[in-house]
Design a protein around this motif. Structure first.
Motif, PDB file in Angstrom:
ATOM      1  N   THR A   3       0.837  -1.180   0.000  1.00 38.87           N
ATOM      2  CA  THR A   3       0.000   0.000   0.000  1.00 38.87           C
ATOM      3  C   THR A   3       0.872   1.230   0.000  1.00 38.87           C
ATOM      4  O   THR A   3       2.008   1.218   0.459  1.00 38.87           O
ATOM      5  N   THR A   5       0.824   5.592   0.681  1.00 37.89           N
ATOM      6  CA  THR A   5       0.128   6.764   1.174  1.00 37.89           C
ATOM      7  C   THR A   5       1.157   7.816   1.526  1.00 37.89           C
ATOM      8  O   THR A   5       2.331   7.504   1.750  1.00 37.89           O
ATOM      9  N   TRP A   9       1.015   4.638   7.938  1.00 40.60           N
ATOM     10  CA  TRP A   9      -0.246   4.027   8.342  1.00 40.60           C
ATOM     11  C   TRP A   9      -0.340   3.950   9.851  1.00 40.60           C
ATOM     12  O   TRP A   9       0.632   3.649  10.539  1.00 40.60           O
ATOM     13  N   THR A  69      -7.687  10.360   5.041  1.00 38.22           N
ATOM     14  CA  THR A  69      -8.208  10.388   3.673  1.00 38.22           C
ATOM     15  C   THR A  69      -8.081   9.023   2.992  1.00 38.22           C
ATOM     16  O   THR A  69      -8.505   8.854   1.852  1.00 38.22           O
ATOM     17  N   ALA A  70      -7.457   8.069   3.698  1.00 38.76           N
ATOM     18  CA  ALA A  70      -7.335   6.704   3.177  1.00 38.76           C
ATOM     19  C   ALA A  70      -7.575   5.723   4.316  1.00 38.76           C
ATOM     20  O   ALA A  70      -7.084   5.911   5.434  1.00 38.76           O
ATOM     21  N   GLU A  72      -7.944   1.392   5.132  1.00 45.91           N
ATOM     22  CA  GLU A  72      -7.858   0.004   4.710  1.00 45.91           C
ATOM     23  C   GLU A  72      -8.386  -0.895   5.828  1.00 45.91           C
ATOM     24  O   GLU A  72      -8.150  -0.632   7.011  1.00 45.91           O
ATOM     25  N   ARG A 103     -18.386   5.661  -0.841  1.00 44.65           N
ATOM     26  CA  ARG A 103     -17.647   4.659  -1.602  1.00 44.65           C
ATOM     27  C   ARG A 103     -18.293   3.295  -1.366  1.00 44.65           C
ATOM     28  O   ARG A 103     -18.917   3.045  -0.343  1.00 44.65           O
ATOM     29  N   ARG A 133     -10.199  -1.182   0.411  1.00 48.15           N
ATOM     30  CA  ARG A 133      -9.510   0.112   0.467  1.00 48.15           C
ATOM     31  C   ARG A 133     -10.461   1.226   0.049  1.00 48.15           C
ATOM     32  O   ARG A 133     -11.211   1.087  -0.918  1.00 48.15           O
ATOM     33  N   THR A 135      -9.988   5.363  -0.671  1.00 47.90           N
ATOM     34  CA  THR A 135      -9.011   6.440  -0.779  1.00 47.90           C
ATOM     35  C   THR A 135      -9.682   7.732  -1.238  1.00 47.90           C
ATOM     36  O   THR A 135     -10.856   7.748  -1.613  1.00 47.90           O
ATOM     37  N   ASP A 136      -8.905   8.818  -1.185  1.00 44.46           N
ATOM     38  CA  ASP A 136      -9.373  10.144  -1.629  1.00 44.46           C
ATOM     39  C   ASP A 136     -10.615  10.592  -0.865  1.00 44.46           C
ATOM     40  O   ASP A 136     -11.540  11.190  -1.441  1.00 44.46           O
ATOM     41  N   THR A 161      -5.356   3.429   8.823  1.00 47.47           N
ATOM     42  CA  THR A 161      -5.725   4.745   8.306  1.00 47.47           C
ATOM     43  C   THR A 161      -4.476   5.599   8.218  1.00 47.47           C
ATOM     44  O   THR A 161      -3.448   5.304   8.847  1.00 47.47           O
ATOM     45  N   ASP A 162      -4.543   6.671   7.436  1.00 52.48           N
ATOM     46  CA  ASP A 162      -3.371   7.553   7.326  1.00 52.48           C
ATOM     47  C   ASP A 162      -3.454   8.729   8.292  1.00 52.48           C
ATOM     48  O   ASP A 162      -2.753   9.730   8.120  1.00 52.48           O
TER      49      ASP A 162
END
Length: 396
Positions: A3, A5, A9, A69-70, A72, A103, A133, A135-136, A161-162
């Motif tokens: 992954t 980013t 993470w 913003t991301a 998993e 999403r 996943r 994202t964005d 998560t980021d």
């Protein structure tokens, strides 16, 4: 995991505090498995259908607040296959940001449960975990909900998560606790937030706990105790179709069983609005008793349908039909409401009746499709949560 980013993470343990809609969380060799019945209830019945249904996380979601913003989520699903039939669609994960569907995705890998309806056998094969996943996502602080597939048993392994995650604040919403059959479970709805109880909860502005149990709305005492012991502001029970299609009991047993079920619920919720919902229209069982059996003639082309195996003449010996069930539920609620002003009744044909069946027939003779789930959800919201409904704010 491969992954990428912009930020490292952050891995957050999946705990009961991040889950809503589950009554129990079991620690497994891989992670955690949400359950919709408590361990004590599960220990009192070894039925495979019930075990599969209650472990499928209909209405269960991960809820947290984050700037990420991301996102998993590593999961291990168990997907059903039916011998001779085309593969079922993959389960859907719905991601909501601040209450809006943003999403959708599915997981890969996982275990498989192969069901041979001709032989009455099942076979389980193990498989690898998968990762979903998202994202964005929008920048800034937000409430994130990941609704798990309503029709796939799902073990949760890791949440990444980021940006850091914290528990979402309590929004003060009323809790609606609902019990019903495969239709309430989600049957052939498009996604977990599109099952009719989830849609109705969204329209009604409440938090859902969904005890819709496919094939297993059978007036089981352990289910009544689960309802009794679960904190809730609003309660509904949808009774009937499974009792007919399993041919579980006769009329002599049905009426006392309904009374006993409601008595148990009332032990834990003596004054909460309690709505008894009778079955939606199902033409093949309106006047013909069960049991229900799969009609395997078209399964090879993906046209699994069901058919009634009873004889209308058997009504004289006490076998149940949907028409009989509705008549009895009407009578039972009227009798009990004399001493219980917060007990209410809803005829299921007001959710899906003869006109609806002509426009949107049940594809397999038993379960509604995605469009019908939406119609049922919208109608339930209007009838139950509307200004004159039993779940209206004035009733709380």
């Amino acid at each position: 995991m491969n992954t990428t980013t912009e930020h490292p993470w952050v891995t957050t343990p999946v705990t009961a505090g991040l889950l809503r809609g589950a009554l129990d969380v079991e620690r497994t060799a891989h992670g955690v498995l949400p359950h919709r019945l408590p361990a004590r209830a599960r220990a009192q019945c070894d039925d495979g259908q019930l075990a599969m249904a209650e472990s499928q996380p209909s209405g269960v979601r991960l809820v947290f607040r984050t700037r990420a913003t991301a996102v998993e989520l590593d999961t291990l699903r168990t997907k059903r296959f039916y011998v001779g039939a085309p593969p079922r669609p993959d389960g859907i994960y719905d991601l909501l940001v601040d209450g809006r569907l943003t999403r959708q995705t599915s997981a890969s890998g996982g275990n498989t449960l192969t069901i041979d309806m001709t032989e009455g056998t099942t076979e389980t094969r193990t498989g690898p975990p998968g990762t979903v996943r998202f994202t964005d996502l929008p920048e800034g602080d937000k409430d994130v909900e990941i609704w798990l597939p309503h029709n796939e048993t799902t073990e949760l392994i890791a949440l990444r998560t980021d940006a850091p995650v914290e528990q979402a604040p309590d929004r003060g919403l009323k809790v609606w606790l609902h019990h019903g059959s495969s239709i309430s479970h989600g049957s052939d709805a498009a996604s977990p937030t599109a099952i009719w109880p989830a849609l109705a909860a969204s329209l009604g502005g409440v938090e859902l706990i969904n005890l819709g149990l496919s094939g297993s709305a059978l007036l089981d005492p352990f289910t009544a105790r689960a309802l009794r012991d679960t904190p809730a502001d609003l309660i509904s029970v949808k009774i009937g179709i499974n009792l007919v299609n399993t041919d579980l009991m006769r009329l002599r047993a049905f009426t006392p069983a309904v009374h006993g079920f409601l008595d148990t619920v009332r032990e834990g919720h003596p004054t909460a609005p309690l709505l008894v919902v009778s079955p939606i229209l199902c033409p093949m069982h309106e006047d013909t008793p069960g049991p229900t059996a799969p009609d395997l003639g078209g399964i090879g082309s993906g046209q699994l349908r069901f058919r009634p195996m009873g004889d209308p003449a058997e009504r004289a010996s006490g076998k149940l039909t949907l028409r009989i069930v509705r008549e009895q539920l009407t009578r039972i609620v009227e009798q009990r409401a004399a001493d219980d002003p917060n007990l209410h009744h809803l005829d299921g044909r007001d959710l899906y009746g003869e006109t609806d069946a002509a426009e949107l027939p049940l594809p397999d003779q038993l379960h509604p499709d995605a469009a019908t789930h939406r119609r049922i959800g919208e109608r339930f919201a209007a009838l139950a949560f509307g200004a004159d409904g039993p779940f209206a704010s004035r009733s709380l």
